[in-house]
Scaffold this motif. Structure first.
Motif, PDB file in Angstrom:
ATOM      1  N   PHE A  29       0.832  -1.201   0.000  1.00 54.27           N
ATOM      2  CA  PHE A  29       0.000   0.000   0.000  1.00 54.27           C
ATOM      3  C   PHE A  29       0.871   1.258   0.000  1.00 54.27           C
ATOM      4  N   LEU A  30       1.892   1.272   0.857  1.00 55.10           N
ATOM      5  CA  LEU A  30       2.805   2.417   0.892  1.00 55.10           C
ATOM      6  C   LEU A  30       3.482   2.602  -0.460  1.00 55.10           C
ATOM      7  N   ASP A  31       3.906   1.507  -1.056  1.00 51.34           N
ATOM      8  CA  ASP A  31       4.557   1.565  -2.361  1.00 51.34           C
ATOM      9  C   ASP A  31       3.598   2.098  -3.424  1.00 51.34           C
ATOM     10  N   TYR A  32       2.374   1.577  -3.434  1.00 52.12           N
ATOM     11  CA  TYR A  32       1.384   2.013  -4.418  1.00 52.12           C
ATOM     12  C   TYR A  32       1.099   3.507  -4.292  1.00 52.12           C
ATOM     13  N   LYS A  33       0.970   3.989  -3.060  1.00 55.01           N
ATOM     14  CA  LYS A  33       0.667   5.401  -2.825  1.00 55.01           C
ATOM     15  C   LYS A  33       1.916   6.284  -2.882  1.00 55.01           C
ATOM     16  N   LYS A  34       3.062   5.652  -3.146  1.00 60.09           N
ATOM     17  CA  LYS A  34       4.353   6.354  -3.211  1.00 60.09           C
ATOM     18  C   LYS A  34       4.644   7.123  -1.918  1.00 60.09           C
ATOM     19  N   ILE A  35       4.363   6.455  -0.806  1.00 63.17           N
ATOM     20  CA  ILE A  35       4.651   7.009   0.521  1.00 63.17           C
ATOM     21  C   ILE A  35       5.964   6.402   0.995  1.00 63.17           C
ATOM     22  N   ASP A  36       6.945   7.257   1.204  1.00 60.81           N
ATOM     23  CA  ASP A  36       8.246   6.812   1.680  1.00 60.81           C
ATOM     24  C   ASP A  36       8.093   6.154   3.056  1.00 60.81           C
ATOM     25  N   LYS A  37       8.718   4.996   3.216  1.00 61.71           N
ATOM     26  CA  LYS A  37       8.585   4.245   4.467  1.00 61.71           C
ATOM     27  C   LYS A  37       9.112   5.039   5.666  1.00 61.71           C
ATOM     28  N   GLN A  38      10.219   5.749   5.501  1.00 63.29           N
ATOM     29  CA  GLN A  38      10.762   6.552   6.604  1.00 63.29           C
ATOM     30  C   GLN A  38       9.822   7.702   6.962  1.00 63.29           C
ATOM     31  N   PHE A  39       9.224   8.329   5.946  1.00 60.18           N
ATOM     32  CA  PHE A  39       8.240   9.387   6.182  1.00 60.18           C
ATOM     33  C   PHE A  39       7.047   8.826   6.946  1.00 60.18           C
ATOM     34  N   PHE A  40       6.569   7.654   6.512  1.00 60.20           N
ATOM     35  CA  PHE A  40       5.448   6.993   7.176  1.00 60.20           C
ATOM     36  C   PHE A  40       5.773   6.702   8.641  1.00 60.20           C
ATOM     37  N   LEU A  41       6.950   6.129   8.885  1.00 59.31           N
ATOM     38  CA  LEU A  41       7.341   5.799  10.258  1.00 59.31           C
ATOM     39  C   LEU A  41       7.499   7.061  11.107  1.00 59.31           C
ATOM     40  N   LYS A  42       7.939   8.154  10.492  1.00 60.88           N
ATOM     41  CA  LYS A  42       8.026   9.436  11.203  1.00 60.88           C
ATOM     42  C   LYS A  42       6.638   9.894  11.629  1.00 60.88           C
ATOM     43  N   LYS A  43       5.649   9.766  10.739  1.00 61.58           N
ATOM     44  CA  LYS A  43       4.268  10.145  11.061  1.00 61.58           C
ATOM     45  C   LYS A  43       3.692   9.248  12.155  1.00 61.58           C
ATOM     46  N   VAL A  44       4.009   7.969  12.111  1.00 59.33           N
ATOM     47  CA  VAL A  44       3.570   7.044  13.165  1.00 59.33           C
ATOM     48  C   VAL A  44       4.171   7.466  14.501  1.00 59.33           C
ATOM     49  N   ALA A  45       5.463   7.785  14.516  1.00 62.28           N
ATOM     50  CA  ALA A  45       6.136   8.204  15.748  1.00 62.28           C
ATOM     51  C   ALA A  45       5.535   9.500  16.284  1.00 62.28           C
ATOM     52  N   GLU A  46       5.205  10.430  15.394  1.00 59.70           N
ATOM     53  CA  GLU A  46       4.588  11.690  15.830  1.00 59.70           C
ATOM     54  C   GLU A  46       3.242  11.433  16.503  1.00 59.70           C
ATOM     55  N   LYS A  47       2.432  10.582  15.911  1.00 60.85           N
ATOM     56  CA  LYS A  47       1.126  10.266  16.504  1.00 60.85           C
ATOM     57  C   LYS A  47       1.309   9.544  17.829  1.00 60.85           C
ATOM     58  N   ASN A  48       2.286   8.651  17.910  1.00 56.43           N
ATOM     59  CA  ASN A  48       2.559   7.949  19.162  1.00 56.43           C
ATOM     60  C   ASN A  48       2.965   8.924  20.263  1.00 56.43           C
ATOM     61  N   ARG A  49       3.783   9.923  19.905  1.00 54.39           N
ATOM     62  CA  ARG A  49       4.169  10.936  20.902  1.00 54.39           C
ATOM     63  C   ARG A  49       2.969  11.752  21.348  1.00 54.39           C
ATOM     64  N   GLU A  50       2.106  12.099  20.405  1.00 53.86           N
ATOM     65  CA  GLU A  50       0.945  12.943  20.708  1.00 53.86           C
ATOM     66  C   GLU A  50      -0.141  12.197  21.474  1.00 53.86           C
ATOM     67  N   LYS A  51      -0.469  10.989  21.032  1.00 53.37           N
ATOM     68  CA  LYS A  51      -1.618  10.272  21.599  1.00 53.37           C
ATOM     69  C   LYS A  51      -1.251   9.009  22.352  1.00 53.37           C
ATOM     70  N   GLY A  52       0.013   8.640  22.315  1.00 55.15           N
ATOM     71  CA  GLY A  52       0.453   7.424  22.984  1.00 55.15           C
ATOM     72  C   GLY A  52       0.420   6.233  22.043  1.00 55.15           C
TER      73      GLY A  52
END
Length: 102
Positions: free
Chosen positions: A64-87
């Motif tokens: 899915f990430l590949d199809y949407k051309k979402i860089d894996k590191q960018f995705f993981l950065k967004k996941v980490a940001e949400k984890n910091r914000e909401k746990g």
């Protein structure tokens, strides 16, 4: 039955009919597949099967990430940001909502 399959499945099940999805079908097929795999995670009867099914979810997520051309590191950065914000889900907290409006 129609479902998205791994690239090598046609070699293992040659009697089925296969076709390459059109570009406007891919996103829906990936969404359906990730739900299918999540339900298989839920139904996994043991740890060995659970690991296999979680791997399938991971593989679909990567596709899915590949199809949407979402860089894996960018995705993981967004996941980490949400984890910091909401746990995270590491404390296994269950929320219960009372829907009675009495």
């Amino acid at each position: 039955m129609k479902k998205l399959v791994r690239n090598k499945i046609p070699r293992f099940a040659p009697n089925a009919k296969y076709r390459k999805l059109s570009s406007d079908e891919i996103e829906g097929a990936l969404k359906d597949k990730i739900v299918e795999e999540a339900l298989e995670v839920k139904a996994a009867p043991n740890n060995q099967n659970l690991i296999e099914e979680l791997g399938d979810v991971y593989s679909v997520l990567e596709a899915f990430l590949d199809y949407k051309k979402i860089d894996k590191q960018f995705f993981l950065k967004k996941v980490a940001e949400k984890n910091r914000e909401k746990g995270t889900f590491s404390e296994y907290i269950l929320m219960e909502i009372n829907n009675n409006h009495n």
